[in-house]
Design an enzyme around this catalytic site. Structure first.
Site, PDB file in Angstrom:
ATOM      1  N   ARG A 430       0.839  -1.202   0.000  1.00 22.17           N
ATOM      2  CA  ARG A 430       0.000   0.000   0.000  1.00 22.17           C
ATOM      3  C   ARG A 430       0.873   1.251   0.000  1.00 22.17           C
ATOM      4  NH1 ARG A 430      -1.504   2.183   4.427  1.00 22.17           N
ATOM      5  NH2 ARG A 430      -2.141   0.314   5.547  1.00 22.17           N
ATOM      6  N   TYR A 482     -16.491  14.577 -17.565  1.00 26.63           N
ATOM      7  CA  TYR A 482     -16.704  13.142 -17.464  1.00 26.63           C
ATOM      8  C   TYR A 482     -17.767  12.842 -16.404  1.00 26.63           C
ATOM      9  CZ  TYR A 482     -15.754   8.277 -16.325  1.00 26.63           C
ATOM     10  OH  TYR A 482     -15.891   6.949 -16.082  1.00 26.63           O
ATOM     11  N   ASP A 555      -7.538  17.161 -16.440  1.00 25.17           N
ATOM     12  CA  ASP A 555      -7.830  15.777 -16.806  1.00 25.17           C
ATOM     13  C   ASP A 555      -7.432  15.617 -18.266  1.00 25.17           C
ATOM     14  OD1 ASP A 555      -8.979  13.404 -17.687  1.00 25.17           O
ATOM     15  OD2 ASP A 555     -10.729  13.591 -16.375  1.00 25.17           O
ATOM     16  N   LYS A 580      -7.647   4.131 -20.102  1.00 21.90           N
ATOM     17  CA  LYS A 580      -7.852   4.389 -21.520  1.00 21.90           C
ATOM     18  C   LYS A 580      -6.576   4.044 -22.303  1.00 21.90           C
ATOM     19  CE  LYS A 580     -11.494   5.737 -19.441  1.00 21.90           C
ATOM     20  NZ  LYS A 580     -11.772   7.056 -18.960  1.00 21.90           N
TER      21      LYS A 580
HETATM   22  C1  LIG Z   1     -12.534   7.429 -17.788  1.00 21.72           C
HETATM   23  C2  LIG Z   1     -12.329   8.803 -17.372  1.00 21.72           C
HETATM   24  C3  LIG Z   1     -12.146   9.132 -16.038  1.00 21.72           C
HETATM   25  C4  LIG Z   1     -12.236   8.151 -14.936  1.00 21.72           C
HETATM   26  O1  LIG Z   1     -11.258   7.163 -15.023  1.00 21.72           O
HETATM   27  P1  LIG Z   1     -11.504   5.677 -14.461  1.00 21.72           P
HETATM   28  O2  LIG Z   1     -10.206   5.035 -14.692  1.00 21.72           O
HETATM   29  O3  LIG Z   1     -12.618   5.105 -15.240  1.00 21.72           O
HETATM   30  O4  LIG Z   1     -11.854   5.808 -13.029  1.00 21.72           O
HETATM   31  C5  LIG Z   1     -11.911  10.447 -15.719  1.00 21.72           C
HETATM   32  N1  LIG Z   1     -11.873  11.393 -16.688  1.00 21.72           N
HETATM   33  C6  LIG Z   1     -12.043  11.107 -17.982  1.00 21.72           C
HETATM   34  C7  LIG Z   1     -11.982  12.186 -18.996  1.00 21.72           C
HETATM   35  C8  LIG Z   1     -12.298   9.800 -18.360  1.00 21.72           C
HETATM   36  O5  LIG Z   1     -12.500   9.535 -19.612  1.00 21.72           O
END
Ligand SMILES: *Cc1c(COP(=O)(O)O)cnc(C)c1O
Length: 840
Positions: A430, A482, A555, A580
């Site tokens: 952790r 998102y 983000d 992603k």
């Molecule tokens: C998918 C996504 C998230 C969240 O990510 P997770 O790995 O699914 O928790 C946050 N911001 C954007 C723009 C995303 O596409």
């Protein structure tokens, strides 16, 4: 046996427990030390001797040795001249060190004494005029004993230690080492006559730590725990705080000082320090082999061995241990074990800053060389293209003794500690895991940050970012974000006493108006936004946020640092949902944060550890694997996306196309200024929910799924999927229409992807026209069918479109076929609670 004396004699061992320790291969340490010493002007032969002495200390858990290299303790004196033999007989010699390094002079003395003892049974060699430390005396005593001789070594050093009953320092720390051959290997004692190491004082001073209360005096002769007081006119006490220790210290002083011509006062200024080394062949006094065996009997008795195999003596008894004593240790036994364990693992701990400094020093020796190590070492790596850094990350603080070409997966929750009081680089997953560290270090380099942190998901990382805001604080976020972020900000964050405003981030004046001076602590930006691909001016937003003292988190999941670099654009935190493009195969979830400020990195690390949101080893491993192909995958996806966007722009069913890579995009200029690609995400409106649904349903190569960045193409209706958590009214207010189709373009063949999309869209278009024709000819049909079935989240807000009854007028057989297909789809849809799924 394991007395404070042993601790003091072994110098830095205990002190080394403080600070951040990293483990590196012994071979690497040797290489770094060799290079570093070469920068000080030592010859290859001299370097080999110095390294041997230094590593003896380092491998035994005493890092006094190596630290001398980087702190000037091994610097060659300008006045250094060749060592001179000033007196010599068959049995003795006196060496003038001529300001050479103490280790080189004592090593030479040792070699001479051993030669004399081997030829004449006895050798005594004194040295003076050495200008640097001789290192661990145990090294020399052991070397002599390894030759079957008894080794006795004394060293005198500057005034640090007060005689018993005195307040001023007169003695040096005056160590003694004795090595005696025994059957199971030599027994070696190495002890200072001081209660505390000089190095220990410096370490405590640096760390701001107190020292034990009974080891030193201040200038007034009173006991003190403040190392600074000792260093300014105070003194260390003798090891046993009694006349016995004091007498021993005095004898060492006399044997290694006046006897050998070393300084007897002002020793620090005179830099004329002395040593005495004796080598004695036991054969002078008896049969050497029998002496070794009998020596072993004594050692075994001390250890309390019950049976003494191979010993001819009758009825020898070992010492019985006191209750609670597990083992009686012989001198050096603990150090020997540590050294043996390190030799077998091939790894050695080293304090992280020391390691860094050593690398910097060694790299100076590398300057001009074009070797492999130089090519991948830190500074030069930063000049490489990101595409290369994805495959050849800069040297990691995690070292792999086997030099595996794939990153090692440390699938473990815990790590053993080097000793009860020493912590290793890792203890609990952790808090830290080597596989995660490799990922975090590589990601930090890719982002151009000083630190990165990996979390179990993008949302876990964003949740931690919001924790930076204190109670009563305020967050400004976009209004096209998102879905998960929207939910976090709407339903989780406010419960923690933090308020949130959503503003139109494409409008810098709206952002400025949303910032509440003195209250707004964080501005969260996405660009392009998800799912409408709006463009926000990151630089301008960062400037506005910073003017109000707020942090900026971008983000960057859509573009990754390959195509947009938030930290360079002024953001404090760059966040990427690694689920992603980093993972890239839709097989793991992860989130990554990168920062350029170390303090901010520390805060985020604290939260990562405290909340237990750090990414698990296996997922770190998958992410590391993903990184290797990330640029290839993204390149292909983006080139496909550009072609698909072109196709969509010309299709009559597309009412509005959102693709950041098109010059027609309203944010094109801002985007071009801050990003180098439009990415591989496209969304479009048809103005007709029925048609949008048909497109999503009828494509065969696009999987109907949330998320993006997969190698396979994905298609979705965000309002019903990724963004369903945003209430319908809010979506409507934000201009997020239900009929919006979002495509994540994969790495398939572009022509195949376009053909597949075309057949779906053409069918949807024909259906739309038919519905329009029938609704104008037969009005009054009840709403139902497809649009009625879309209310999964209570969001089925009456898209135009009637039922299916009107299409029965079909005459053409091709049309009839299509109608049947549509009916089939609708009946499937009706049973699916609105969550669309792919017809097989
Ligand atoms: C998918 C996504 C998230 C969240 O990510 P997770 O790995 O699914 O928790 C946050 N911001 C954007 C723009 C995303 O596409």
């Amino acid at each position: 046996m394991a007395s404070p004396v042993a601790a003091a004699a072994s110098g830095g061992a205990a002190a080394a427990a403080e600070g951040n320790t990293v483990y590196i291969p012994i071979s690497e340490l040797k290489e770094l030390c060799t290079k570093s010493l070469s920068t000080l002007g030592y010859s290859t032969e001299e370097t080999a001797v110095l390294l041997d002495v230094l590593l003896y200390a380092q491998l035994r858990g005493n890092n006094q040795g190596i630290i001398k290299i980087t702190t000037g303790g091994m610097n060659r004196a300008a006045a250094a001249a060749p060592i001179a033999v000033e007196r010599e007989t068959r049995l003795s010699a006196l060496l003038n060190g001529n300001a050479q390094a103490g280790m080189l002079v004592l090593h030479r003395a040792m070699t001479m004494a051993v030669e004399k003892a081997k030829s004449a049974g006895f050798g005594i060699v004194g040295t003076n005029n050495t200008s640097t430390s001789t290192g661990a005396l145990g090294y020399y005593a052991e070397q002599v004993a390894q030759q079957g001789l008894i080794g006795i070594v004394f060293a005198q050093s500057p005034e640090f230690v007060a005689p018993h009953g005195a307040k001023q320092a007169i003695f040096g720390t005056n160590p003694i080492a004795i090595g005696i051959p025994a059957e199971k290997g030599p027994v070696v004692m190495d002890m200072a006559t001081a209660a505390y190491a000089w190095f220990g004082l410096l370490e405590a001073k640096t760390a701001g730590r107190p020292i034990p209360g009974d080891v030193a005096l201040n200038a007034q002769g009173q006991p003190t725990t403040d190392p600074n007081e000792v260093l300014s006119g105070g003194a260390i006490r003798v090891f046993d705080r009694s006349h016995k220790g004091s007498n021993l210290a005095l004898m060492v002083e006399l044997l290694a000082g006046p006897l050998v011509g070393a300084a007897v006062a002002d020793k620090l200024e005179q830099r004329n320090w002395g040593n005495l080394l004796l080598a004695v062949d036991p054969e002078l006094l008896g049969d050497a082999e029998s002496i070794r065996a009998r020596t072993q009997v004594v050692l075994d008795r001390v250890k309390g061995a019950e049976r003494l195999p191979g010993v001819v003596l009758d009825r020898v008894k070992g010492a019985e241990r006191l209750p609670g004593v597990d083992e009686i240790l012989l001198p050096s036994e603990r150090g020997n074990r540590v050294a043996a364990q390190r030799a077998s693992s091939g790894m050695v701990p080293i304090e992280a800053n020391l390691y860094h400094n050593l690398k910097v020093m060694a790299s100076k020796a590398d300057a001009g060389s074009t070797g492999k190590a130089a090519a991948t070492a830190g500074a030069s790596a930063s000049k490489m293209k990101l595409e290369t850094l994805l495959l050849h990350p800069a040297a990691s603080s995690v070292t792999d003794p086997y030099d595996a070409s794939g990153p090692p997966l440390y699938q473990t929750a815990t790590f053993g500690q080097p000793s009860a009081t020493e912590g290793g680089q890792f203890d609990y997953t952790r808090s830290g895991n080597p596989t995660r560290t490799m990922l975090e270090e590589q990601w930090a380099a890719l982002e151009g940050g000083c630190r990165a942190l990996a979390f179990t998901s993008g949302m876990a990382s964003l949740a931690v970012v919001t924790k930076l805001v204190s109670v009563g604080g305020h967050i400004v976020a976009g209004d096209d974000i998102y879905g998960g972020t929207s939910r976090l900000l709407a339903s989780v964050v406010p419960a923690g006493g933090v308020s949130v405003s959503n503003v139109d981030m494409t409008d810098i004046s709206a952002v400025k108006a949303g910032i509440i001076p003195g209250k707004t602590q964080l501005v969260m930006v996405e660009s392009p936004t998800n799912p409408r691909m709006q463009i926000c001016d990151i630089k301008a937003i960062a400037a506005a946020a910073h003017a109000a003292g707020a942090l900026v988190c971008v983000d960057n999941s859509f573009l990754t640092p390959l195509y947009q670099r938030p930290l360079d654009l002024g953001a404090d935190i760059s966040m990427t949902s690694g689920t992603k493009y980093v993972g890239g195969h839709g097989d793991t979830t992860l989130g990554l944060l990168a920062v350029k400020d170390a303090e901010l990195g520390k805060k985020l690390y604290f939260l990562q550890n405290a909340e237990g949101a750090g990414l698990a080893p296996m997922d770190c491993w998958l992410a590391l694997r993903g990184l290797k192909t990330m640029s290839l995958r993204m390149e292909r996806s983006i080139s496909n996306a550009e072609k698909i966007a072109e196709f969509l722009a010309g299709h009559p069913l597309v009412r509005k196309l959102n693709y950041a890579g098109r010059p027609q995009h309203p944010g094109a200029a801002v985007h071009a200024a801050q990003a180098t690609s439009g990415g591989a995400m496209i969304s479009f409106e048809t103005g007709d929910l029925e048609a949008s649904k048909m497109i999503v349903e009828l494509t065969k190569l696009y999987k109907v799924t949330v998320s993006f960045g997969n190698v396979i193409s994905l298609i979705s209706l965000p309002c019903f999927m990724s963004h369903a958590s945003i209430p319908a009214e809010v979506r409507a207010a934000r201009g997020l229409p239900d009929d919006l189709v979002r495509i994540s373009v994969g790495i398939e063949d572009a022509a195949d992807l376009i053909a597949d999309l075309q057949q779906a869209m053409d069918t949807a278009l024909a259906d739309k026209r038919r519905r329009e024709a029938s609704s104008s000819s037969s009005s009054g049909s009840a709403s139902g069918g497809v649009s009625g079935s879309s209310g999964a989240n209570g969001n089925g807000n009456g898209a135009e479109g009637a039922g299916t009854a009107a299409v029965l007028v079909a005459a053409h057989s091709r049309e009839q076929e299509l109608v049947q297909r549509i009916q089939q789809l609708e009946s499937q849809l009706a049973g699916l609670n609105g969550q669309v799924s792919k017809p097989v």
